[in-house]
Design an enzyme around this catalytic site. Structure first.
Site, PDB file in Angstrom:
ATOM      1  N   ASN A 228       0.867  -1.234   0.015  1.00 34.76           N
ATOM      2  CA  ASN A 228       0.058  -0.146   0.172  1.00 34.76           C
ATOM      3  C   ASN A 228       0.981   1.265   0.027  1.00 34.76           C
ATOM      4  OD1 ASN A 228       0.606   0.974   2.902  1.00 34.76           O
ATOM      5  ND2 ASN A 228      -0.643  -1.010   3.161  1.00 34.76           N
ATOM      6  N   ASP A 296      -4.750  -5.671   5.203  1.00 35.83           N
ATOM      7  CA  ASP A 296      -5.809  -6.480   5.697  1.00 35.83           C
ATOM      8  C   ASP A 296      -5.975  -8.047   5.582  1.00 35.83           C
ATOM      9  OD1 ASP A 296      -7.151  -4.319   7.123  1.00 35.83           O
ATOM     10  OD2 ASP A 296      -8.002  -3.617   5.293  1.00 35.83           O
ATOM     11  N   LYS A 305       7.809 -19.162  -8.439  1.00 35.49           N
ATOM     12  CA  LYS A 305       7.232 -17.601  -9.059  1.00 35.49           C
ATOM     13  C   LYS A 305       6.210 -18.295 -10.256  1.00 35.49           C
ATOM     14  CE  LYS A 305       8.476 -14.314 -12.629  1.00 35.49           C
ATOM     15  NZ  LYS A 305       9.394 -13.931 -13.777  1.00 35.49           N
ATOM     16  N   ASP A 323      -5.343  -8.931  13.464  1.00 34.78           N
ATOM     17  CA  ASP A 323      -5.622  -7.196  13.654  1.00 34.78           C
ATOM     18  C   ASP A 323      -4.720  -6.879  14.603  1.00 34.78           C
ATOM     19  OD1 ASP A 323      -6.310  -4.921  14.534  1.00 34.78           O
ATOM     20  OD2 ASP A 323      -8.311  -4.995  13.363  1.00 34.78           O
ATOM     21  N   ILE A 324      -3.609  -6.383  14.663  1.00 30.94           N
ATOM     22  CA  ILE A 324      -2.517  -6.166  15.639  1.00 30.94           C
ATOM     23  C   ILE A 324      -3.006  -5.292  16.613  1.00 30.94           C
ATOM     24  CG2 ILE A 324       0.056  -5.403  16.220  1.00 30.94           C
ATOM     25  CD1 ILE A 324       0.275  -6.169  13.020  1.00 30.94           C
ATOM     26  N   LYS A 355     -14.278   2.309  14.580  1.00 27.97           N
ATOM     27  CA  LYS A 355     -13.002   1.805  14.931  1.00 27.97           C
ATOM     28  C   LYS A 355     -12.403   1.764  16.209  1.00 27.97           C
ATOM     29  CE  LYS A 355     -11.220   1.660  10.441  1.00 27.97           C
ATOM     30  NZ  LYS A 355     -10.448   2.438   9.278  1.00 27.97           N
TER      31      LYS A 355
HETATM   32  N1  CTP Z   1      -4.233  -2.374  12.236  1.00 24.11           N
HETATM   33  C1  CTP Z   1      -3.621  -3.479  12.886  1.00 24.11           C
HETATM   34  N2  CTP Z   1      -3.734  -4.683  12.075  1.00 24.11           N
HETATM   35  C2  CTP Z   1      -4.437  -4.879  11.009  1.00 24.11           C
HETATM   36  C3  CTP Z   1      -5.166  -3.659  10.428  1.00 24.11           C
HETATM   37  C4  CTP Z   1      -5.150  -2.512  11.107  1.00 24.11           C
HETATM   38  O1  CTP Z   1      -2.881  -3.178  13.724  1.00 24.11           O
HETATM   39  N3  CTP Z   1      -4.208  -6.223  10.499  1.00 24.11           N
HETATM   40  C5  CTP Z   1      -4.049  -1.072  12.795  1.00 24.11           C
HETATM   41  C6  CTP Z   1      -3.551   0.053  11.991  1.00 24.11           C
HETATM   42  O2  CTP Z   1      -2.151   0.097  12.581  1.00 24.11           O
HETATM   43  C7  CTP Z   1      -4.505   1.254  12.542  1.00 24.11           C
HETATM   44  C8  CTP Z   1      -5.582   0.709  12.803  1.00 24.11           C
HETATM   45  O3  CTP Z   1      -5.592  -0.511  12.810  1.00 24.11           O
HETATM   46  O4  CTP Z   1      -3.833   1.774  13.852  1.00 24.11           O
HETATM   47  C9  CTP Z   1      -6.866   1.040  11.611  1.00 24.11           C
HETATM   48  O5  CTP Z   1      -6.380   0.526  10.339  1.00 24.11           O
HETATM   49  P1  CTP Z   1      -7.318   0.845   9.260  1.00 24.11           P
HETATM   50  O6  CTP Z   1      -6.587   0.022   8.116  1.00 24.11           O
HETATM   51  O7  CTP Z   1      -7.692   1.984   9.153  1.00 24.11           O
HETATM   52  O8  CTP Z   1      -8.655  -0.324   9.855  1.00 24.11           O
HETATM   53  P2  CTP Z   1      -9.097  -1.585   9.382  1.00 24.11           P
HETATM   54  O9  CTP Z   1      -9.160  -2.469  10.400  1.00 24.11           O
HETATM   55  O10 CTP Z   1      -8.091  -2.305   8.141  1.00 24.11           O
HETATM   56  O11 CTP Z   1     -10.652  -1.372   8.897  1.00 24.11           O
HETATM   57  P3  CTP Z   1     -11.028  -1.089   7.329  1.00 24.11           P
HETATM   58  O12 CTP Z   1      -9.993  -1.784   6.405  1.00 24.11           O
HETATM   59  O13 CTP Z   1     -12.378  -1.237   7.330  1.00 24.11           O
HETATM   60  O14 CTP Z   1     -11.164   0.541   7.121  1.00 24.11           O
END
Ligand code: CTP
Length: 421
Positions: A228, A296, A305, A323-324, A355
């Site tokens: 990303n 995600d 490959k 989700d950390i 969130k």
């Molecule tokens: N985050 C995380 N681990 C993940 C995804 C997100 O720790 N697998 C943390 C990011 O570091 C950030 C927060 O969650 O602090 C929000 O990340 P975001 O990408 O905006 O949220 P998502 O849970 O991915 O929600 P969405 O994709 O629905 O916007």
């Protein structure tokens, strides 16, 4: 290399060995061998005087690395700034530490590469002095050693013994295995140089802060990955601000092109799973700040490959990543304050509020990353600070300023929670 049965007690550790100009320099050759037997990487820096006693070639052969000796080497500076040499090390070892080198280090002089590294580092130095006993006992050396100890330096030796000059008394450099034992002990403790002055008294001093930053790369096969647009600028700025405020900072960073922020322990990772494991290893902490743009989903990566076979494009099955932020928020050893970031392209505040609840954190720093906002990869941010108490919208400011504001808030929250407010 010999010593296959020796425990890899220093596996993965990197030692920067500064060799001063004394007759004991020959013992440092053996020290390099002993360190490498135990799995350490050893980089050697020699003073000009050291080269009168032992050749750089001998250290190159034993360390299997280029020996550094020139502060003004254009090629070295291009490949790796001299400051990076001491930043990359887990510990700096000065052996032999001559009276002159101790004096230069104590006074903060930087008239050659060795002395510059000792001044520019954020790591602790372990000195193994070697000199004539009268020089060791001289009031000037006593003062210099006291100053260095006061600044957090560690010492091994010197031992009593017969000197090369025929006298007997303290001044002989410790034997290589004793220095190895002192290195192992030093690495078990705090390896960063204790902070002095403002940072030592800073609002986060005594706190451990874990920050994630940057994107994650999710492998598709050995040559391709999903990524990303996160640059890591905001997360790195937060880590730098927390360190400047006196915090002990562990920065877990995805692949970025930024320099390591000063005073942080940096753990580099690629994927979300690696980031999660590194965060778990870094715990416990007082504060967790999830500024990384964690992917995600990941792909079940192919071992080889993927080739274009037939007409159709390959289909990838995506697997959800851990989700950390949510995991840290719900952990048994939850940090006192957990902060998330929310990068949104619309309904910024509504998504951030959702969130905050879904991930169980205390604060969300939300921002608009829609095209045209210039936030992703840019230097400025327009942030909203979302907590159960409400929403505060900050004016557009640099990412460093957002980081400083956030750190000030965190210090405030920690102090209030301690005072029972
Ligand atoms: N985050 C995380 N681990 C993940 C995804 C997100 O720790 N697998 C943390 C990011 O570091 C950030 C927060 O969650 O602090 C929000 O990340 P975001 O990408 O905006 O949220 P998502 O849970 O991915 O929600 P969405 O994709 O629905 O916007």
């Amino acid at each position: 290399m010999s010593g296959q049965n020796i425990a890899q007690s220093l596996g993965g550790k990197s030692i920067l060995l500064v060799v001063g100009g004394g007759v004991a320099a020959y013992k440092s050759l053996d020290l390099v061998r002993r360190l490498r037997e135990r799995g350490a990487r050893v980089r050697v820096v020699m003073t000009k005087a050291a080269k009168e006693f032992v050749t750089p070639l001998a250290f190159t052969s034993l360390s299997n690395e280029k020996v550094h000796d020139d502060l003004f080497s254009a090629t070295d500076e291009q490949a790796m700034g001299h400051i990076q040499l001491s930043r990359d090390a887990d510990l700096i070892v000065v052996a032999p530490a001559t009276a002159h080198l101790l004096a230069r280090a104590a006074q903060g002089l930087c008239d050659d590469l060795a002395a510059t590294l000792l001044l520019a580092t954020d790591k602790r130095a372990l000195y193994a002095p070697a000199m004539n006993l009268r020089m060791w006992l001289a009031p000037a050396t006593r003062r210099n050693v006291a100053l260095l100890k006061q600044d957090g330096a560690l010492f091994v030796g010197p031992e009593d013994g017969a000197m090369a000059c025929g006298e007997y008394g303290p001044g002989r450099m410790s034997e290589p295995l004793e220095i190895v034992a002192a290195i192992e002990a030093a690495l078990k403790g705090e390896t960063r140089r204790p902070l002095q002055g403002a940072a030592a008294r800073g609002p986060l001093s005594g706190r451990h802060v874990v920050v994630t930053s940057g994107p994650t790369h999710e492998a598709i096969d050995p040559v391709r990955y999903i990524a990303n647009r996160s640059s890591g600028k905001q997360g790195h700025a937060v880590a730098a601000a927390a360190a400047a405020a006196g915090g002990r900072v562990t920065l877990v960073s995805g692949p970025v092109t930024l320099a390591d922020p000063a005073g942080c322990d940096v753990v580099r990772v690629e994927s979300a799973c690696e980031m999660f494991a590194a965060v778990e290893r870094a715990m416990p902490a007082d504060v967790f700040i999830g500024a990384a743009a964690v992917a995600d989903w990941r792909v079940e990566a192919a071992a080889d490959k993927i080739k274009k076979e037939g007409a159709g494009a390959p289909a990838f099955a995506l697997v959800e990543n851990p989700d950390i932020l949510a995991a840290v928020s719900h952990a048994a050893d939850r940090p006192r304050v957990v902060v998330g970031f929310a990068a949104e392209t619309r309904d910024v505040i509504a998504h951030a509020k959702e969130k905050l609840i879904r991930k169980g954190c205390d604060l969300i720093v939300a921002n608009d990353v829609s095209e045209g906002s210039g936030v992703f990869g840019g230097d400025a941010n327009e942030a909203h600070f979302v907590s159960p108490a409400g929403v505060e919208s900050w004016p557009r400011m640099s990412k460093e300023a957002v980081a400083a504001q956030l750190v000030a808030r965190l210090a405030d929250i920690l102090n209030k929670s301690e005072a029972g407010e």
